[in-house]
Design an enzyme around this catalytic site. Structure first.
Site, PDB file in Angstrom:
ATOM      1  N   LYS A 154       0.815  -1.124  -0.214  1.00  0.00           N
ATOM      2  CA  LYS A 154      -0.034   0.206  -0.315  1.00  0.00           C
ATOM      3  C   LYS A 154       0.456   1.249  -0.586  1.00  0.00           C
ATOM      4  CE  LYS A 154      -1.843  -0.973   3.691  1.00  0.00           C
ATOM      5  NZ  LYS A 154      -1.552  -2.207   3.663  1.00  0.00           N
ATOM      6  N   GLU A 155       0.482   2.034  -0.751  1.00  0.00           N
ATOM      7  CA  GLU A 155       1.279   3.347  -0.997  1.00  0.00           C
ATOM      8  C   GLU A 155       1.203   3.830   0.164  1.00  0.00           C
ATOM      9  OE1 GLU A 155       1.593   5.520  -4.919  1.00  0.00           O
ATOM     10  OE2 GLU A 155       0.972   4.178  -5.594  1.00  0.00           O
ATOM     11  N   GLY A 256     -16.779   8.212  -0.343  1.00  0.00           N
ATOM     12  CA  GLY A 256     -15.541   9.333  -0.300  1.00  0.00           C
ATOM     13  C   GLY A 256     -15.700  10.039  -1.889  1.00  0.00           C
ATOM     14  N   CYS A 263      -2.738   0.760  -8.842  1.00  0.00           N
ATOM     15  CA  CYS A 263      -3.216  -0.755  -8.927  1.00  0.00           C
ATOM     16  C   CYS A 263      -4.691  -0.285  -8.907  1.00  0.00           C
ATOM     17  CB  CYS A 263      -3.022  -1.132  -7.345  1.00  0.00           C
ATOM     18  SG  CYS A 263      -1.025  -0.823  -7.392  1.00  0.00           S
ATOM     19  N   LYS A 266      -6.127   0.756 -12.940  1.00  0.00           N
ATOM     20  CA  LYS A 266      -5.609  -0.196 -13.956  1.00  0.00           C
ATOM     21  C   LYS A 266      -6.141  -1.522 -13.407  1.00  0.00           C
ATOM     22  CE  LYS A 266      -1.587  -0.867 -13.465  1.00  0.00           C
ATOM     23  NZ  LYS A 266      -1.351  -2.683 -13.182  1.00  0.00           N
ATOM     24  N   LYS A 324      -3.738   9.279  -2.298  1.00  0.00           N
ATOM     25  CA  LYS A 324      -3.998   8.989  -0.606  1.00  0.00           C
ATOM     26  C   LYS A 324      -2.965   9.892  -0.003  1.00  0.00           C
ATOM     27  CE  LYS A 324      -2.805   5.270   0.595  1.00  0.00           C
ATOM     28  NZ  LYS A 324      -2.711   4.066   0.532  1.00  0.00           N
TER      29      LYS A 324
END
Length: 439
Positions: A154-155, A256, A263, A266, A324
């Site tokens: 997770k970024e 939201g 990710c 895509k 994010k």
């Protein structure tokens, strides 16, 4: 172990750094000589919390543009290059195949080739064929093992995700490959054995299925939120009501402005394409994508509903450009869509993001006029009609609302991430627009 990682992007660099942190000798290979030069100088080209420190302080991590100089010493080589969305919606494998070609051109002994890029089911067979084709041109026979090892990073929390994984998924066809990969990953799960083995195609599918499931939860909750607005319910209260069910949980059910990033958009699109190419119409996956595409502009629609279609002469402050918090990644971010919708109606945009302004300005919004970038979250508010919050960075969670009120022409907030307490804001005299609740 001696490892090589082809690709110094997000997945490649994080993987290489974390493997090196556990004592492996790791060489990161990339054809971008400028990027490799920066990395050798200790400059990390992407923002990811903790990554720069790991890269700079590690003595086992090396960078090069020439795979041939190190491949003879490598036991395992990872392919961790980008697989961007192609024009038809499927994953573009040109960089994966280029890496496979280079491996076939340079390998001299048996190695394990691991695909860590997110790729369609069956890609391992294509990579294997590409390597064999190059070996045949060289008139040599060298055995090698193919492995699929999808990433689940997770970024914003990638280092922790890699160092303390929920699971490590390995797809292979031999005990030798499974044992080698388990040896490599064993330092990462000493307390809990989360090493999951399966066939290669199932491993390739697992990555797409995981992202599609999470994206489905997001789109489902956003659809519920849109219904809540129309029937007079509060989506945040509904979220609490359903999230307490252990079968559902609280993760990924916050209403939201939709999901973005490299990710989910895509991979959901690619999975739909995979299904179509195999004679199946993935209606649920298609709906997840359609709901998300509509959700990305819902904040813009709220602004237009409040101020009218003609926004000429009006300026709006935007907090957050990244898709994010914790990353400078702007790919498919809802902010891009909201800004473009407002600008095309004549609006001017004042934008601020703690990390993503350079990426947005130089790449994703570079051709969009009427955008001005500011260095502080309060400066960006001056003489604007309203504040639009689109990324839930920590520094936006408890702002000085009196200062916001002072800077805005009118005390109006459009909250695309439902960060604030509506009752408190109304007590302070704000007009507050959020997702999933009538104002």
């Amino acid at each position: 172990m001696n490892l090589a990682v082809i690709g110094s992007g997000y997945v490649g660099l994080v993987s290489a750094a974390c493997f090196a942190e556990m004592g492996n000798n790791v060489t990161c290979v990339d054809i971008d000589s400028e990027k490799i030069k920066k990395l050798n100088d200790g400059e990390v080209p992407i923002f990811e919390p903790g990554l720069e420190e790991v890269v700079r302080n590690n003595k086992n991590l090396f960078f090069t543009t020439d795979l041939s100089t190190i491949i003879n010493d490598v036991e395992i080589i990872f392919i961790a290059v980008g697989t961007p969305m192609g024009s038809n919606g499927s994953a573009d494998l040109q960089y994966v195949l280029a890496a496979a070609k280079k491996i076939g051109e340079t390998m001299q002994k048996e190695i394990i080739v691991v695909n860590k890029s997110t790729v369609p089911v069956g890609t391992a067979d294509i990579v294997k064929a590409a390597i064999k084709s190059e070996l045949k041109k060289r008139e040599v026979e060298i055995n090698f093992q193919m492995v699929s090892n999808p990433e689940f990073l997770k970024e914003g929390t990638a280092i922790n995700d890699f160092m303390k994984p929920d699971r490590v998924v390995i797809g292979a066809n031999s005990d030798y490959a499974f044992n080698k990969m388990k040896q490599l990953y064993s330092p990462f799960f000493r307390t809990h054995d989360r090493f999951i083995t399966m066939d290669i195609r199932s491993a390739e599918m697992t990555k797409y299925a995981a992202n599609a499931m999470l994206a489905t939860k997001i789109s489902f909750m956003n659809e519920i939120a849109n219904i809540c607005e129309r029937v007079g319910a509060d989506a945040n209260q509904v979220r609490v009501g359903i999230g307490s069910d252990k079968r559902i949980g609280y993760s990924f059910i916050y209403p939201g402005a939709g999901y973005g990033g490299s990710c989910f958009p895509k991979d959901v699109n690619a999975l739909r394409k995979i299904a179509e190419e195999n004679g199946y119409q993935a209606n649920l996956i298609t709906s997840v994508e359609e709901v998300n595409n509509a959700q990305k502009i819902i904040v813009a629609e709220k602004v237009v509903q409040r101020f009218g279609e003609n926004l000429s002469g009006k300026a709006f402050a935007v907090w957050g450009l990244a898709f994010k918090p914790g990353t400078d990644d702007v790919r498919e971010a809802p902010a891009l869509y909201v800004i473009k919708e407002l600008v095309k109606r004549g609006a001017k945009i004042n934008a601020y993001d703690p990390k993503a302004m350079k990426q947005a300005k130089e790449h994703y919004l570079k051709n969009i006029a009427n955008i001005h970038y500011y260095k502080s979250k309060y400066e960006v508010l001056q003489n604007t009609e309203a504040l639009i919050l689109l990324t839930e960075w920590k520094e936006f969670r408890s702002p000085d609302f009196n200062e916001i009120k002072k800077q805005l022409k009118e005390p109006i907030i459009f909250d695309g991430r439902n960060q604030y307490n509506a009752f408190n804001l109304k007590e302070l005299g704000f007009e507050y627009h959020q997702i999933g609740k009538i104002n």
